[in-house]
Structure formats: C-alpha cells, structure tokens
Design a protein around this motif. Structure first.
Motif, PDB file in Angstrom:
ATOM      1  N   GLU A  73      13.223  10.582   3.781  1.00 41.96           N
ATOM      2  CA  GLU A  73      14.166   9.864   2.949  1.00 41.96           C
ATOM      3  C   GLU A  73      13.400   9.147   1.945  1.00 41.96           C
ATOM      4  O   GLU A  73      13.327   8.048   2.114  1.00 41.96           O
ATOM      5  N   GLY A  74      12.848   9.636   1.025  1.00 44.29           N
ATOM      6  CA  GLY A  74      12.056   8.821  -0.007  1.00 44.29           C
ATOM      7  C   GLY A  74      10.979   9.760  -0.417  1.00 44.29           C
ATOM      8  O   GLY A  74      10.719  10.888   0.153  1.00 44.29           O
ATOM      9  N   PRO A  75       9.890   9.171  -1.086  1.00 44.83           N
ATOM     10  CA  PRO A  75       8.759  10.211  -1.517  1.00 44.83           C
ATOM     11  C   PRO A  75       8.239  10.625  -0.377  1.00 44.83           C
ATOM     12  O   PRO A  75       7.895   9.486   0.585  1.00 44.83           O
ATOM     13  N   GLY A  76       7.521  11.675  -0.388  1.00 48.12           N
ATOM     14  CA  GLY A  76       6.944  12.217   0.808  1.00 48.12           C
ATOM     15  C   GLY A  76       5.601  13.079   0.395  1.00 48.12           C
ATOM     16  O   GLY A  76       5.608  13.651  -0.768  1.00 48.12           O
ATOM     17  N   GLN A  77       4.713  13.196   1.251  1.00 50.62           N
ATOM     18  CA  GLN A  77       3.399  13.711   1.250  1.00 50.62           C
ATOM     19  C   GLN A  77       3.819  15.305   0.824  1.00 50.62           C
ATOM     20  O   GLN A  77       4.621  15.736   1.960  1.00 50.62           O
ATOM     21  N   PHE A  78       3.381  15.979   0.120  1.00 51.95           N
ATOM     22  CA  PHE A  78       3.411  17.598  -0.149  1.00 51.95           C
ATOM     23  C   PHE A  78       2.087  17.972   0.101  1.00 51.95           C
ATOM     24  O   PHE A  78       1.288  18.032  -1.286  1.00 51.95           O
ATOM     25  N   GLN A  79       1.629  18.510   1.066  1.00 49.63           N
ATOM     26  CA  GLN A  79       0.227  19.066   1.094  1.00 49.63           C
ATOM     27  C   GLN A  79       0.020  20.484   0.769  1.00 49.63           C
ATOM     28  O   GLN A  79       0.963  21.274   0.768  1.00 49.63           O
ATOM     29  N   LEU A  80      -0.767  20.813  -0.305  1.00 48.79           N
ATOM     30  CA  LEU A  80      -0.773  22.088  -1.220  1.00 48.79           C
ATOM     31  C   LEU A  80      -1.888  22.973  -0.298  1.00 48.79           C
ATOM     32  O   LEU A  80      -3.017  23.276  -0.658  1.00 48.79           O
ATOM     33  N   THR A  81      -1.103  23.406   0.919  1.00 50.62           N
ATOM     34  CA  THR A  81      -1.892  24.423   1.729  1.00 50.62           C
ATOM     35  C   THR A  81      -1.374  25.635   1.166  1.00 50.62           C
ATOM     36  O   THR A  81      -0.298  26.069   0.431  1.00 50.62           O
ATOM     37  N   GLU A  82      -2.130  26.733   1.808  1.00 55.76           N
ATOM     38  CA  GLU A  82      -1.539  28.215   1.555  1.00 55.76           C
ATOM     39  C   GLU A  82      -0.085  28.283   1.946  1.00 55.76           C
ATOM     40  O   GLU A  82       0.314  29.214   1.190  1.00 55.76           O
ATOM     41  N   ASN A  83       0.210  27.772   3.171  1.00 56.14           N
ATOM     42  CA  ASN A  83       1.577  27.880   3.705  1.00 56.14           C
ATOM     43  C   ASN A  83       2.477  27.205   2.865  1.00 56.14           C
ATOM     44  O   ASN A  83       3.723  27.593   2.654  1.00 56.14           O
ATOM     45  N   ASN A  84       2.220  26.144   2.070  1.00 61.79           N
ATOM     46  CA  ASN A  84       3.192  25.532   1.369  1.00 61.79           C
ATOM     47  C   ASN A  84       3.436  25.663  -0.186  1.00 61.79           C
ATOM     48  O   ASN A  84       3.860  25.324  -0.794  1.00 61.79           O
ATOM     49  N   ALA A  85       2.321  26.503  -0.343  1.00 64.03           N
ATOM     50  CA  ALA A  85       2.255  26.816  -2.068  1.00 64.03           C
ATOM     51  C   ALA A  85       3.314  27.296  -2.649  1.00 64.03           C
ATOM     52  O   ALA A  85       3.764  26.557  -3.804  1.00 64.03           O
ATOM     53  N   ASP A  86       3.799  28.512  -2.302  1.00 67.89           N
ATOM     54  CA  ASP A  86       5.203  28.937  -2.789  1.00 67.89           C
ATOM     55  C   ASP A  86       6.134  28.177  -2.727  1.00 67.89           C
ATOM     56  O   ASP A  86       7.032  28.097  -3.698  1.00 67.89           O
ATOM     57  N   SER A  87       6.616  27.158  -1.520  1.00 66.45           N
ATOM     58  CA  SER A  87       7.654  26.481  -1.629  1.00 66.45           C
ATOM     59  C   SER A  87       7.634  25.464  -2.956  1.00 66.45           C
ATOM     60  O   SER A  87       8.379  25.071  -3.516  1.00 66.45           O
ATOM     61  N   PHE A  88       6.347  25.021  -3.039  1.00 71.01           N
ATOM     62  CA  PHE A  88       6.001  24.113  -4.061  1.00 71.01           C
ATOM     63  C   PHE A  88       6.324  24.380  -5.507  1.00 71.01           C
ATOM     64  O   PHE A  88       6.919  23.856  -6.239  1.00 71.01           O
ATOM     65  N   LYS A  89       5.582  25.662  -5.537  1.00 70.92           N
ATOM     66  CA  LYS A  89       5.974  26.241  -6.949  1.00 70.92           C
ATOM     67  C   LYS A  89       7.337  26.584  -7.470  1.00 70.92           C
ATOM     68  O   LYS A  89       7.920  26.318  -8.374  1.00 70.92           O
ATOM     69  N   GLN A  90       8.118  27.026  -6.423  1.00 68.12           N
ATOM     70  CA  GLN A  90       9.643  27.105  -6.365  1.00 68.12           C
ATOM     71  C   GLN A  90      10.547  25.859  -6.812  1.00 68.12           C
ATOM     72  O   GLN A  90      11.170  25.721  -7.665  1.00 68.12           O
ATOM     73  N   LEU A  91      10.061  24.797  -5.952  1.00 69.19           N
ATOM     74  CA  LEU A  91      10.635  23.604  -5.998  1.00 69.19           C
ATOM     75  C   LEU A  91      10.459  22.902  -7.463  1.00 69.19           C
ATOM     76  O   LEU A  91      11.378  22.451  -8.005  1.00 69.19           O
ATOM     77  N   LEU A  92       9.310  22.918  -7.775  1.00 69.35           N
ATOM     78  CA  LEU A  92       8.840  22.233  -8.980  1.00 69.35           C
ATOM     79  C   LEU A  92       8.886  23.012 -10.298  1.00 69.35           C
ATOM     80  O   LEU A  92       8.468  22.617 -11.435  1.00 69.35           O
ATOM     81  N   LEU A  93       8.880  24.255 -10.110  1.00 72.41           N
ATOM     82  CA  LEU A  93       8.787  25.148 -11.093  1.00 72.41           C
ATOM     83  C   LEU A  93       7.610  25.208 -11.869  1.00 72.41           C
ATOM     84  O   LEU A  93       7.183  25.214 -13.012  1.00 72.41           O
ATOM     85  N   VAL A  94       6.390  25.238 -10.833  1.00 71.73           N
ATOM     86  CA  VAL A  94       5.099  25.102 -11.133  1.00 71.73           C
ATOM     87  C   VAL A  94       4.393  26.543 -11.286  1.00 71.73           C
ATOM     88  O   VAL A  94       4.529  27.300 -10.095  1.00 71.73           O
ATOM     89  N   THR A  95       3.981  26.971 -12.239  1.00 72.38           N
ATOM     90  CA  THR A  95       3.239  28.495 -12.271  1.00 72.38           C
ATOM     91  C   THR A  95       1.803  28.207 -11.639  1.00 72.38           C
ATOM     92  O   THR A  95       1.423  27.169 -11.158  1.00 72.38           O
ATOM     93  N   ASP A  96       1.174  29.351 -11.188  1.00 73.17           N
ATOM     94  CA  ASP A  96       0.071  29.402 -10.494  1.00 73.17           C
ATOM     95  C   ASP A  96      -0.943  28.656 -11.472  1.00 73.17           C
ATOM     96  O   ASP A  96      -1.927  28.090 -10.749  1.00 73.17           O
ATOM     97  N   GLU A  97      -1.308  28.968 -12.870  1.00 74.16           N
ATOM     98  CA  GLU A  97      -2.018  28.318 -13.621  1.00 74.16           C
ATOM     99  C   GLU A  97      -1.843  26.514 -13.344  1.00 74.16           C
ATOM    100  O   GLU A  97      -2.802  26.051 -13.473  1.00 74.16           O
TER     101      GLU A  97
END
Length: 199
Positions: A73-97
């Motif tokens: 509950e608050g800012p948390g670490q988001f590791q950019l691993t292979e397993n997390n990549a898609d969820s990070f991109k979708q959550l933050l609207l971040v493209t592959d580039e």
C-alpha cells in the motif's frame, strides 16, 4: 640567477592561476558553482516513497504499488523481469520501445479502485540524455489510447536526474504529483504536462 628566479616566479603564478580557476568551476563543469547538482537518487522506490509522503494526507487516496511479489500500500518495487514485462506495459501504457529504454529500477503506484484515476511509475533511464525523447513518445502513446471508462484528464512526464516519473489520471492527482516531486527534488523538470485525450 635572475633567469632561475624569473622561471620560478612564472611557475608559481601559473599554479596560482590554475588553482583559482579550479575554485570557480562547479562540479558539473559549467563554471557556475551556484547551480544545483543533479539529485542523487538511491533507488526508484526510495525516491517515490519520499514523493508519496510529500503528497500530504489530504491529497492521498487508496493505492497499491509494486509487482505481485512486492505489492504494497504505497510505492512498491516493480521488477522488470520477463514474467512481469507484459503487466508493466499494460498497466503503464508502455510500448516495447519505451520499455527497452528503462533500467530494472522501477517503482509503481496506482489508484486501488481505478487505474485511470491515477497510474504512475518512477523509472531509471538507460540513457538519461534521451529523457525528452522518452517523454514525447510516452505522451503520444497515452493520447492515442481508446479509453473505455474512468477517463484520465492528464498525462505527465517529469525528469529527475537519471529517472523519469510517468503518470496519467485525474487532474488533481497529477498536479499533486508534480508538486510533490518539486518539493522532494527542486531540480525536477516537467517535460510533459498535457491532456490525456486529444479528442
């Protein structure tokens, strides 16, 4: 003898000039010691934790941050691993580039009820000199979204040292984020502050 004394005096004067010149230079090499150096950020999580604290209790909202393993509950670490990549991109609207421009030093924070109310991240750039390029690309991606519900008002990108703060959401939340970043790091530079929708 006179020649030796003259040579010695010239050497002493040269050293004195070099010493005085060095005293007038700032660490960034600009020659202006009054300019502030870039902020030292230990980690994205540490910085975002300070920023979140600077929001003030009246401006805070129910939130969650981090990836599944670091959810909090608050800012948390988001590791950019292979397993997390898609969820990070979708959550933050971040493209592959855009994703490829980031180091694995990221913290996220989202509104608990609706991510379109507030969705954000602090991320370290691989090449900080490309912050403006990253910002413009991110703005374009957010503005090209086809929103289904809970429309965000604004998108913002802030440069702080080697990091960028990215967010979209309701205007008050975004404005509070900008103010909090400036309170924590006076060198914060707002690269994008624009409507999240152009139509």
């Amino acid at each position: 003898m006179k020649k030796k004394i003259s040579t010695l005096l010239i050497m002493i004067m040269s050293f004195a000039v070099l010493a005085l010149t060095g005293c007038n230079k700032a660490e960034d090499g600009t020659g202006d010691s009054s300019q502030s150096a870039a902020p030292v950020i230990e980690s994205a999580v540490d910085f975002y934790t300070e920023v979140w604290a600077a929001f003030g209790e009246d401006n805070k909202f129910p939130c969650v941050g981090g990836d599944v393993e670091h959810s909090t509950e608050g800012p948390g670490q988001f590791q950019l691993t292979e397993n997390n990549a898609d969820s990070f991109k979708q959550l933050l609207l971040v493209t592959d580039e855009l994703y490829d421009m980031l180091e694995d030093d990221v913290a996220t924070l989202q509104h608990m009820m609706n991510t379109n109310t507030f969705s954000s991240a602090v991320a370290k750039l691989r090449e900080p000199a490309k912050a403006a390029e990253f910002a413009e690309s991110y703005k374009t991606v957010v503005q090209e979204q086809h929103w289904m519900c809970g429309f965000p008002d604004k998108v913002v990108v802030i440069s702080v040292g080697d990091y960028v703060v990215i967010a979209y959401g309701h205007e008050a939340n975004i404005d509070n984020l900008v103010a909090a970043c400036s309170a924590v790091a006076a060198q914060s530079n707002v690269l994008v502050d624009a409507p999240a929708m152009t139509e």
